[in-house]
Design an enzyme around this catalytic site. Structure first.
Site: not given
Length: 419
Positions: A51, A212, A369
């Site tokens: 970052r 999910k 992520g």
């Protein structure tokens, strides 16, 4: 490449319309730069400088033009109180190392200490202000805190797409008081995402994986009408397979989502979007590293088995289909990639996407992520067209949600970003 935030060279008519720092007259001006300094830290040590690396082009460009650069950011979740371990002081020191020149630090982001530090700045110098979340007004988007931040500067530049989904004082509130612009990293992110879903070269596909279906409903609903091919992988594919009456053994799935899965398949059919599911699977009777495995056709999964990765026939099928695409959006792994040997499917597809991207036949945009971790593990981070490290903001963009930090830039620039 993922490590290079430079904006892709694209036709002007296809670029998102937002105000950047192009032709910005900032010599001698105080520029409040909203950055993302929320880097991973373990045992007091920064474990990943990505970052900071991605932020430096904007800082260098502004500083080289004679701006007095005031960097503001949150770090972790101090919830409105001073937590010493969440200070940005050590992050400022790391930023100085990445930039290769000194960076000043102020022990507060508003008030007398911040004002004094800003007043002492000279042209071309860089200052990091203390964690904005030390003040409860940050997350509350308190108008007084927004005004206090704005009073420190003449110009506002937002280079923190990763925080753009939050309507906070430093991301949305301050943009109401100053001329607002997108920094180079923000510009690269918005352009990459716009080209991936709003103005893509067709055919366009998406890989959506993860555990999910219930957590990806908004994402799937938004992209069904935008992509030609939707590849569903990971444990969420088990729910779609079970919904069609196939045996998935003891695999993770959501029985309560079977009706929803069938409805998604029907929606896709009516919208002309082809959904691809695994045709074979790597199974095991226990989930652990280097477990004994069996690779079986998807219709031959045994009742005691766990589906933990897609098999080689699935990889071969998807590789052929990826070869016919011009644009790909990727969010979520194809299997339990953190645990070998169940990373093989994700790694193999990552290599295929990287090769097609390097050959110039595919524009590949990935994020989330787990996706970033999987691509890094596969060694292809720098071979994709663009890899977003924005996390929640990337997901909310894919879900079609309006991001407050982007909307603030949009409103002040008098333009409309494509959605």
């Amino acid at each position: 490449m993922a490590s290079d935030p430079a904006t892709p060279a694209v036709p002007e008519e296809k670029q998102a319309a937002f105000r950047t720092i192009d032709r910005l007259d900032c010599k001698g001006k105080r520029v409040l730069l909203r950055a993302d300094l929320n880097v991973p830290v373990r045992d007091g040590r920064i474990t990943d400088l990505t970052r900071l690396d991605r932020l430096t082009p904007t800082i260098r460009e502004l500083a080289d033009q004679g701006a007095r650069v005031i960097v503001v950011s949150h770090f972790d979740r101090p919830k409105g109180v001073r937590v010493p371990s969440m200070s940005l002081a050590p992050i400022g020191e790391a930023l100085a190392g990445v930039l290769g020149h000194p960076v000043h630090f102020a022990a507060d982001c508003i008030g007398p200490q911040a004002e004094a530090a800003v007043a002492a700045l000279h042209d071309g110098e860089v200052l990091v202000l203390e964690n904005t979340r030390y003040h409860a007004g940050e997350e509350a988007n308190d108008p007084e805190m927004a005004r206090a931040l704005a009073s420190l500067a003449d110009i506002y530049v937002n280079d923190a797409f990763s925080a753009a989904h939050r309507a906070h004082a430093s991301t949305e509130g301050v943009a109401r008081h100053l001329p607002a612009h997108a920094g180079r990293l923000m510009q690269a992110e918005l352009t990459a995402l716009t080209l991936a879903l709003e103005h893509p070269e067709r055919p366009v596909g998406a890989i959506v994986g993860g555990a999910k279906v219930s957590t990806k409903l908004d994402l799937i609903g938004n992209i069904l009408g935008k992509v030609d091919v939707l590849i569903i992988g990971g444990a969420m594919a088990n729910t779609f397979l079970a919904a069609q009456g196939l045996e998935v053994g003891r695999s993770l799935q959501e029985p309560g989502m079977h009706d929803t899965a069938r409805a998604i398949l029907e929606q896709a059919r009516t919208r002309g979007c082809e959904i691809l599911l695994p045709i074979d699977a790597v199974t095991a009777t226990e989930f652990k590293a280097h477990a004994a495995t069996r690779t079986v056709p998807i219709a031959e999964v045994s009742a005691d088995a766990l589906i933990l990765d897609c098999g080689p026939e699935t990889v071969a099928l998807l590789s052929r289909r990826l070869g016919g695409l011009r644009t790909l959006v990727w969010n979520g792994p194809m299997g339990a990639f953190e645990t070998p040997p169940f990373n093989a499917g994700t790694n193999a597809l990552a290599q295929v996407v990287a090769s097609l991207t390097e050959a110039g036949t595919l524009r590949s945009v990935a994020g989330g992520g787990d996706t970033v971790s999987a691509l890094r593990q596969a060694g292809v981070m720098d071979k994709m067209s663009y890899v977003s490290t924005a996390g929640g903001a990337f997901l909310e963009w894919l879900e079609g949600k309006i991001l407050p930090g982007i909307q603030a830039l949009d409103a002040l620039a008098g333009i409309v970003l494509p959605r």
